[in-house]
Scaffold this motif. Structure first.
Motif, PDB file in Angstrom:
ATOM      1  N   LEU A  88     -14.661   4.257  12.141  1.00  0.00           N
ATOM      2  CA  LEU A  88     -15.351   2.793  11.658  1.00  0.00           C
ATOM      3  C   LEU A  88     -16.183   1.842  12.046  1.00  0.00           C
ATOM      4  CD1 LEU A  88     -13.177   2.399   9.141  1.00  0.00           C
ATOM      5  CD2 LEU A  88     -14.652   3.726   8.593  1.00  0.00           C
ATOM      6  N   TYR A  89     -15.911   1.492  13.529  1.00  0.00           N
ATOM      7  CA  TYR A  89     -16.404   0.813  13.969  1.00  0.00           C
ATOM      8  C   TYR A  89     -17.929   1.152  15.011  1.00  0.00           C
ATOM      9  CZ  TYR A  89     -13.246  -2.483  12.340  1.00  0.00           C
ATOM     10  OH  TYR A  89     -12.357  -3.385  11.837  1.00  0.00           O
ATOM     11  N   ALA A  90     -17.137   2.193  15.547  1.00  0.00           N
ATOM     12  CA  ALA A  90     -18.062   2.648  16.813  1.00  0.00           C
ATOM     13  C   ALA A  90     -19.065   4.846  16.408  1.00  0.00           C
ATOM     14  CB  ALA A  90     -17.420   2.638  18.263  1.00  0.00           C
ATOM     15  N   GLY A  91     -18.381   4.651  15.368  1.00  0.00           N
ATOM     16  CA  GLY A  91     -19.255   6.835  14.724  1.00  0.00           C
ATOM     17  C   GLY A  91     -20.145   6.092  14.206  1.00  0.00           C
ATOM     18  N   LYS A  92     -20.884   7.580  14.537  1.00  0.00           N
ATOM     19  CA  LYS A  92     -22.333   8.183  13.734  1.00  0.00           C
ATOM     20  C   LYS A  92     -21.568   8.362  12.250  1.00  0.00           C
ATOM     21  CE  LYS A  92     -26.144  11.011  14.358  1.00  0.00           C
ATOM     22  NZ  LYS A  92     -27.464  10.545  14.524  1.00  0.00           N
ATOM     23  N   GLU A 144     -15.240  -1.472   0.953  1.00  0.00           N
ATOM     24  CA  GLU A 144     -14.826  -0.268  -0.245  1.00  0.00           C
ATOM     25  C   GLU A 144     -15.361   0.558   0.774  1.00  0.00           C
ATOM     26  OE1 GLU A 144     -13.741  -1.391  -4.459  1.00  0.00           O
ATOM     27  OE2 GLU A 144     -12.645  -2.870  -3.181  1.00  0.00           O
ATOM     28  N   SER A 145     -13.870   1.526   0.585  1.00  0.00           N
ATOM     29  CA  SER A 145     -15.261   3.027   0.932  1.00  0.00           C
ATOM     30  C   SER A 145     -13.673   4.159   0.369  1.00  0.00           C
ATOM     31  CB  SER A 145     -15.444   3.463   1.823  1.00  0.00           C
ATOM     32  OG  SER A 145     -16.034   4.626   2.802  1.00  0.00           O
ATOM     33  N   PRO A 146     -13.539   4.352  -0.880  1.00  0.00           N
ATOM     34  CA  PRO A 146     -12.354   5.313  -1.783  1.00  0.00           C
ATOM     35  C   PRO A 146     -13.068   6.644  -0.727  1.00  0.00           C
ATOM     36  CG  PRO A 146     -13.654   4.262  -3.504  1.00  0.00           C
ATOM     37  CD  PRO A 146     -14.162   3.368  -2.514  1.00  0.00           C
ATOM     38  N   ASP A 147     -14.191   7.007  -0.436  1.00  0.00           N
ATOM     39  CA  ASP A 147     -14.266   8.392   0.323  1.00  0.00           C
ATOM     40  C   ASP A 147     -13.180   8.429   1.233  1.00  0.00           C
ATOM     41  OD1 ASP A 147     -15.679   9.879  -2.232  1.00  0.00           O
ATOM     42  OD2 ASP A 147     -17.407   9.043  -1.314  1.00  0.00           O
ATOM     43  N   THR A 148     -13.801   7.319   1.835  1.00  0.00           N
ATOM     44  CA  THR A 148     -13.037   7.223   3.216  1.00  0.00           C
ATOM     45  C   THR A 148     -11.445   7.774   3.007  1.00  0.00           C
ATOM     46  OG1 THR A 148     -15.197   6.440   4.116  1.00  0.00           O
ATOM     47  CG2 THR A 148     -12.937   5.932   5.422  1.00  0.00           C
ATOM     48  N   VAL A 149     -10.976   7.294   2.461  1.00  0.00           N
ATOM     49  CA  VAL A 149      -9.627   6.665   2.144  1.00  0.00           C
ATOM     50  C   VAL A 149      -9.076   7.984   1.914  1.00  0.00           C
ATOM     51  CG1 VAL A 149      -8.146   5.710   0.962  1.00  0.00           C
ATOM     52  CG2 VAL A 149      -9.960   4.088   1.754  1.00  0.00           C
ATOM     53  N   ARG A 150      -9.765   9.005   0.651  1.00  0.00           N
ATOM     54  CA  ARG A 150      -9.665   9.976   0.251  1.00  0.00           C
ATOM     55  C   ARG A 150      -9.700  10.870   1.547  1.00  0.00           C
ATOM     56  NH1 ARG A 150     -11.801   8.913  -4.633  1.00  0.00           N
ATOM     57  NH2 ARG A 150     -12.879   8.487  -3.738  1.00  0.00           N
ATOM     58  N   ALA A 151     -10.376  11.061   2.386  1.00  0.00           N
ATOM     59  CA  ALA A 151     -10.334  11.724   4.115  1.00  0.00           C
ATOM     60  C   ALA A 151      -9.567  11.852   4.290  1.00  0.00           C
ATOM     61  CB  ALA A 151     -12.042  11.727   4.108  1.00  0.00           C
ATOM     62  N   LEU A 160       0.985  -0.690   0.524  1.00  0.00           N
ATOM     63  CA  LEU A 160       0.290  -0.298  -0.276  1.00  0.00           C
ATOM     64  C   LEU A 160       0.614   1.157  -0.142  1.00  0.00           C
ATOM     65  CD1 LEU A 160      -2.820  -0.843   2.443  1.00  0.00           C
ATOM     66  CD2 LEU A 160      -3.140  -0.664  -0.082  1.00  0.00           C
ATOM     67  N   ALA A 161       1.943   1.082   0.586  1.00  0.00           N
ATOM     68  CA  ALA A 161       3.014   2.117   0.614  1.00  0.00           C
ATOM     69  C   ALA A 161       3.709   2.735  -0.352  1.00  0.00           C
ATOM     70  CB  ALA A 161       4.156   2.217   1.773  1.00  0.00           C
ATOM     71  N   GLY A 162       3.940   1.157  -0.999  1.00  0.00           N
ATOM     72  CA  GLY A 162       4.033   1.150  -2.388  1.00  0.00           C
ATOM     73  C   GLY A 162       4.036   2.382  -3.593  1.00  0.00           C
ATOM     74  N   LYS A 163       1.992   1.830  -3.440  1.00  0.00           N
ATOM     75  CA  LYS A 163       0.652   1.950  -4.236  1.00  0.00           C
ATOM     76  C   LYS A 163       1.060   4.342  -4.114  1.00  0.00           C
ATOM     77  CE  LYS A 163      -0.635  -1.638  -5.315  1.00  0.00           C
ATOM     78  NZ  LYS A 163      -2.636  -3.337  -4.920  1.00  0.00           N
ATOM     79  N   GLY A 164       1.862   4.855  -3.339  1.00  0.00           N
ATOM     80  CA  GLY A 164       1.368   6.001  -2.972  1.00  0.00           C
ATOM     81  C   GLY A 164       0.896   6.013  -2.054  1.00  0.00           C
ATOM     82  N   PHE A 165       0.047   5.457  -0.579  1.00  0.00           N
ATOM     83  CA  PHE A 165      -0.924   5.421   0.091  1.00  0.00           C
ATOM     84  C   PHE A 165       0.147   6.234   1.399  1.00  0.00           C
ATOM     85  CE2 PHE A 165      -3.679   2.851  -1.876  1.00  0.00           C
ATOM     86  CZ  PHE A 165      -4.755   3.680  -2.136  1.00  0.00           C
ATOM     87  N   CYS A 166      -0.404   6.249   2.812  1.00  0.00           N
ATOM     88  CA  CYS A 166       0.588   7.401   3.638  1.00  0.00           C
ATOM     89  C   CYS A 166      -0.625   6.812   4.951  1.00  0.00           C
ATOM     90  CB  CYS A 166      -0.488   9.061   3.872  1.00  0.00           C
ATOM     91  SG  CYS A 166      -1.467   8.737   3.976  1.00  0.00           S
ATOM     92  N   CYS A 167      -0.171   6.472   5.988  1.00  0.00           N
ATOM     93  CA  CYS A 167       0.317   5.969   6.720  1.00  0.00           C
ATOM     94  C   CYS A 167      -1.341   6.161   7.144  1.00  0.00           C
ATOM     95  CB  CYS A 167       0.926   6.583   8.017  1.00  0.00           C
ATOM     96  SG  CYS A 167       2.504   5.945   8.248  1.00  0.00           S
ATOM     97  N   SER A 168      -2.217   7.191   7.251  1.00  0.00           N
ATOM     98  CA  SER A 168      -3.351   6.887   7.838  1.00  0.00           C
ATOM     99  C   SER A 168      -4.225   6.541   6.739  1.00  0.00           C
ATOM    100  CB  SER A 168      -3.606   8.325   7.750  1.00  0.00           C
ATOM    101  OG  SER A 168      -3.819   9.646   6.508  1.00  0.00           O
ATOM    102  N   GLN A 169      -3.942   6.582   5.909  1.00  0.00           N
ATOM    103  CA  GLN A 169      -4.394   5.867   4.735  1.00  0.00           C
ATOM    104  C   GLN A 169      -4.737   3.586   4.651  1.00  0.00           C
ATOM    105  OE1 GLN A 169      -3.310   8.341   1.572  1.00  0.00           O
ATOM    106  NE2 GLN A 169      -5.325   8.942   0.548  1.00  0.00           N
ATOM    107  N   ILE A 170      -3.422   3.622   4.960  1.00  0.00           N
ATOM    108  CA  ILE A 170      -3.302   2.348   5.163  1.00  0.00           C
ATOM    109  C   ILE A 170      -3.463   1.770   6.327  1.00  0.00           C
ATOM    110  CG2 ILE A 170      -1.363   1.274   5.826  1.00  0.00           C
ATOM    111  CD1 ILE A 170       1.011   2.441   3.480  1.00  0.00           C
TER     112      ILE A 170
END
Length: 149
Positions: free
Chosen positions: A68-72, A34-41, A12-22
């Motif tokens: 993701l597990y416990a939020g509204k 899958e949730s590309p919007d969440t990953v982008r955020a 994932l890092a090699g594909k350009g994703f940062c730590c928070s995205q990973i």
């Protein structure tokens, strides 16, 4: 030698994703979602909020995972009452874990080398933090593979 999770993080890092995205991607994958919007955020948390002065993306990404597990997420939902406790458990653990680096900002962990992740430090921190996130979820009655309905 890296285990399967370590190899996935490196991929994932090699594909350009940062730590928070990973962190978010790993949780979504474990839930089979899958949730590309969440990953982008989550990209807004990269590099310690952009200039390494903010909290490490591993920590902020892990915090997002708990959301993701416990939020509204919808009008008909409520935030799970366990969320603040899980965040506190994560923060206490992360503070202790990053003490050796002098703090929990991206700059502290990277010795001020913003934008240049340290492969050893960052991969180790990602791996141990993701394991800790899973442990906190399980300890609080969540199944990491299930997520929130």
């Amino acid at each position: 030698m890296f285990d399967e999770m370590g190899l996935r993080m490196m991929e994932l890092a090699g594909k350009g994703f940062c730590c928070s995205q990973i962190m978010v991607l790993l949780a979504l994958e474990e839930m089979g979602r899958e949730s590309p919007d969440t990953v982008r955020a989550a990209a807004g948390l990269c590099d310690g909020l952009g200039d390494c002065s903010g909290l490490c993306g591993v920590f902020t990404g892990a915090s997002l995972v708990f959301g993701l597990y416990a939020g509204k997420g919808e009008d008909v939902e409520d935030k799970d009452e366990r969320l603040p406790l899980m965040l506190e458990q994560l923060r206490d653990w992360f503070v202790a874990t990053t003490r050796e680096y002098g703090g929990m900002t991206c700059g502290d962990i990277l010795d001020g080398q913003c934008g240049q992740p340290d492969a050893q430090r960052c991969s180790s921190l990602l791996s141990t933090t993701y394991a800790q996130v899973r442990e906190i979820l399980v300890d609080n009655g969540f199944d990491p593979a299930e997520g929130r309905g």
